[in-house]
Design a protein around this motif. Structure first.
Motif, PDB file in Angstrom:
ATOM      1  N   ALA A  60       0.835  -1.207   0.000  1.00 42.90           N
ATOM      2  CA  ALA A  60       0.000   0.000   0.000  1.00 42.90           C
ATOM      3  C   ALA A  60       0.869   1.257   0.000  1.00 42.90           C
ATOM      4  N   ALA A  61       1.972   1.230   0.745  1.00 46.92           N
ATOM      5  CA  ALA A  61       2.876   2.386   0.780  1.00 46.92           C
ATOM      6  C   ALA A  61       3.539   2.616  -0.573  1.00 46.92           C
ATOM      7  N   MET A  62       3.926   1.527  -1.254  1.00 44.59           N
ATOM      8  CA  MET A  62       4.524   1.669  -2.584  1.00 44.59           C
ATOM      9  C   MET A  62       3.502   2.235  -3.572  1.00 44.59           C
ATOM     10  N   MET A  63       2.245   1.775  -3.474  1.00 41.46           N
ATOM     11  CA  MET A  63       1.172   2.320  -4.313  1.00 41.46           C
ATOM     12  C   MET A  63       0.994   3.804  -4.046  1.00 41.46           C
ATOM     13  N   MET A  64       1.023   4.181  -2.780  1.00 41.55           N
ATOM     14  CA  MET A  64       0.847   5.590  -2.420  1.00 41.55           C
ATOM     15  C   MET A  64       1.956   6.432  -3.016  1.00 41.55           C
ATOM     16  N   ARG A  65       3.178   5.931  -2.988  1.00 38.65           N
ATOM     17  CA  ARG A  65       4.300   6.679  -3.567  1.00 38.65           C
ATOM     18  C   ARG A  65       4.077   6.911  -5.061  1.00 38.65           C
ATOM     19  N   MET A  66       3.682   5.851  -5.768  1.00 42.05           N
ATOM     20  CA  MET A  66       3.438   6.002  -7.210  1.00 42.05           C
ATOM     21  C   MET A  66       2.297   6.964  -7.478  1.00 42.05           C
ATOM     22  N   MET A  67       1.253   6.912  -6.650  1.00 44.01           N
ATOM     23  CA  MET A  67       0.096   7.789  -6.844  1.00 44.01           C
ATOM     24  C   MET A  67       0.472   9.249  -6.599  1.00 44.01           C
ATOM     25  N   THR A  98       8.179  -5.674 -10.163  1.00 49.44           N
ATOM     26  CA  THR A  98       8.046  -4.268 -10.544  1.00 49.44           C
ATOM     27  C   THR A  98       6.560  -3.963 -10.586  1.00 49.44           C
ATOM     28  N   LEU A  99       6.144  -3.020  -9.766  1.00 51.98           N
ATOM     29  CA  LEU A  99       4.729  -2.682  -9.636  1.00 51.98           C
ATOM     30  C   LEU A  99       4.379  -1.448 -10.452  1.00 51.98           C
ATOM     31  N   ARG A 100       3.114  -1.383 -10.851  1.00 50.72           N
ATOM     32  CA  ARG A 100       2.565  -0.217 -11.526  1.00 50.72           C
ATOM     33  C   ARG A 100       1.108  -0.092 -11.118  1.00 50.72           C
ATOM     34  N   CYS A 101       0.501   1.046 -11.427  1.00 44.64           N
ATOM     35  CA  CYS A 101      -0.875   1.317 -11.006  1.00 44.64           C
ATOM     36  C   CYS A 101      -1.788   1.628 -12.188  1.00 44.64           C
ATOM     37  N   GLU A 102      -3.045   1.312 -11.987  1.00 46.18           N
ATOM     38  CA  GLU A 102      -4.121   1.772 -12.865  1.00 46.18           C
ATOM     39  C   GLU A 102      -5.179   2.395 -11.960  1.00 46.18           C
ATOM     40  N   PRO A 115     -18.381  24.075  -1.180  1.00 46.06           N
ATOM     41  CA  PRO A 115     -18.480  24.059  -2.641  1.00 46.06           C
ATOM     42  C   PRO A 115     -17.166  24.342  -3.367  1.00 46.06           C
ATOM     43  N   GLU A 116     -16.153  24.818  -2.666  1.00 45.40           N
ATOM     44  CA  GLU A 116     -14.848  25.029  -3.297  1.00 45.40           C
ATOM     45  C   GLU A 116     -14.065  23.717  -3.412  1.00 45.40           C
ATOM     46  N   MET A 117     -14.672  22.631  -2.940  1.00 44.18           N
ATOM     47  CA  MET A 117     -14.020  21.329  -2.905  1.00 44.18           C
ATOM     48  C   MET A 117     -14.829  20.296  -3.681  1.00 44.18           C
ATOM     49  N   GLY A 118     -14.129  19.468  -4.460  1.00 38.02           N
ATOM     50  CA  GLY A 118     -14.755  18.345  -5.141  1.00 38.02           C
ATOM     51  C   GLY A 118     -14.413  17.048  -4.429  1.00 38.02           C
ATOM     52  N   ILE A 119     -15.316  16.078  -4.547  1.00 41.55           N
ATOM     53  CA  ILE A 119     -15.130  14.766  -3.934  1.00 41.55           C
ATOM     54  C   ILE A 119     -15.160  13.735  -5.049  1.00 41.55           C
ATOM     55  N   MET A 120     -14.128  12.911  -5.103  1.00 40.06           N
ATOM     56  CA  MET A 120     -14.029  11.893  -6.150  1.00 40.06           C
ATOM     57  C   MET A 120     -13.931  10.520  -5.506  1.00 40.06           C
ATOM     58  N   LYS A 121     -14.562   9.534  -6.105  1.00 42.97           N
ATOM     59  CA  LYS A 121     -14.392   8.144  -5.688  1.00 42.97           C
ATOM     60  C   LYS A 121     -13.733   7.408  -6.835  1.00 42.97           C
ATOM     61  N   GLY A 122     -12.722   6.632  -6.492  1.00 44.28           N
ATOM     62  CA  GLY A 122     -11.997   5.923  -7.534  1.00 44.28           C
ATOM     63  C   GLY A 122     -11.547   4.554  -7.090  1.00 44.28           C
ATOM     64  N   LYS A 123     -11.056   3.790  -8.043  1.00 45.59           N
ATOM     65  CA  LYS A 123     -10.508   2.462  -7.770  1.00 45.59           C
ATOM     66  C   LYS A 123      -9.083   2.421  -8.297  1.00 45.59           C
ATOM     67  N   ILE A 124      -8.186   1.935  -7.462  1.00 45.68           N
ATOM     68  CA  ILE A 124      -6.784   1.783  -7.835  1.00 45.68           C
ATOM     69  C   ILE A 124      -6.474   0.297  -7.863  1.00 45.68           C
ATOM     70  N   THR A 125      -5.835  -0.133  -8.935  1.00 46.02           N
ATOM     71  CA  THR A 125      -5.373  -1.509  -9.065  1.00 46.02           C
ATOM     72  C   THR A 125      -3.862  -1.471  -9.192  1.00 46.02           C
ATOM     73  N   VAL A 126      -3.184  -2.277  -8.393  1.00 39.08           N
ATOM     74  CA  VAL A 126      -1.736  -2.407  -8.480  1.00 39.08           C
ATOM     75  C   VAL A 126      -1.433  -3.735  -9.149  1.00 39.08           C
ATOM     76  N   LEU A 127      -0.575  -3.681 -10.168  1.00 43.46           N
ATOM     77  CA  LEU A 127      -0.215  -4.878 -10.928  1.00 43.46           C
ATOM     78  C   LEU A 127       1.289  -5.103 -10.871  1.00 43.46           C
ATOM     79  N   ASN A 128       1.688  -6.357 -11.027  1.00 44.07           N
ATOM     80  CA  ASN A 128       3.114  -6.658 -11.099  1.00 44.07           C
ATOM     81  C   ASN A 128       3.561  -6.724 -12.562  1.00 44.07           C
ATOM     82  N   GLN A 129       4.802  -7.097 -12.778  1.00 42.38           N
ATOM     83  CA  GLN A 129       5.379  -7.124 -14.129  1.00 42.38           C
ATOM     84  C   GLN A 129       4.726  -8.168 -15.035  1.00 42.38           C
ATOM     85  N   HIS A 130       3.956  -9.090 -14.461  1.00 39.87           N
ATOM     86  CA  HIS A 130       3.246 -10.107 -15.250  1.00 39.87           C
ATOM     87  C   HIS A 130       1.798  -9.694 -15.505  1.00 39.87           C
TER      88      HIS A 130
END
Length: 148
Positions: A60-67, A98-102, A115-130
């Motif tokens: 999760a920390a590695m994903m956060m760094r990439m994000m 080797t990890l990457r994100c989508e 109202p000066e702030m937007g709220i977004m919901k998203g999905k993050i997928t972390v994948l390996n080199q395969h």
């Protein structure tokens, strides 16, 4: 600068490249998740992992760094996050991977109370080199609105 108005729904962003090293796996586990299969190759070989594996929290920390690197590269007007949901560790992460994100934004709306702030919901997928999914997470992000 990338603002709320610039965020598109259902567009997949692909980013990141993070090489997982043995030293980092052991260092992280020593500090935050000192279980034998994260610390010792011999002990890990006797588990269902079969070899030394990264802590899920390290993944999760590695994903956060990439994000964050991606947000900084795009100069996103991010304002943090109130939390995550449905964090899943699907496959072990091993030294040498080797990890990457989508990331895909699933929905967005303006805050009613701020109202000066937007709220977004998203999905993050972390994948390996395969291209195997190793982690998924749904998150809520806050972002500045450009304004009228």
């Amino acid at each position: 600068m990338l603002y709320y108005e610039d965020i598109q729904i259902d567009v997949v962003q692909k980013y990141g490249s993070y090489e997982v090293t043995k030293d980092e796996v052991i260092e992280f586990a020593s500090k935050y998740d000192p279980q034998p299969f994260h610390l010792d190759e011999e002990a890990a070989a006797k588990t269902h992992f079969g070899r030394l594996s990264a802590s899920g929290w390290h993944s999760a920390a590695m994903m956060m760094r990439m994000m964050v690197d991606q947000m900084n590269a795009n100069k996103q007007a991010g304002l943090g996050s109130p939390g995550v949901e449905n964090l899943r560790w699907l496959k072990p992460v091993y030294p040498g991977d080797t990890l990457r994100c989508e990331h895909v934004t699933l929905e967005k709306r303006r805050s009613e109370s701020r109202p000066e702030m937007g709220i977004m919901k998203g999905k993050i997928t972390v994948l390996n080199q395969h291209d195997e999914k190793v982690m998924t997470m749904e998150s809520t992000g806050l972002i500045e609105v450009r304004g009228d």
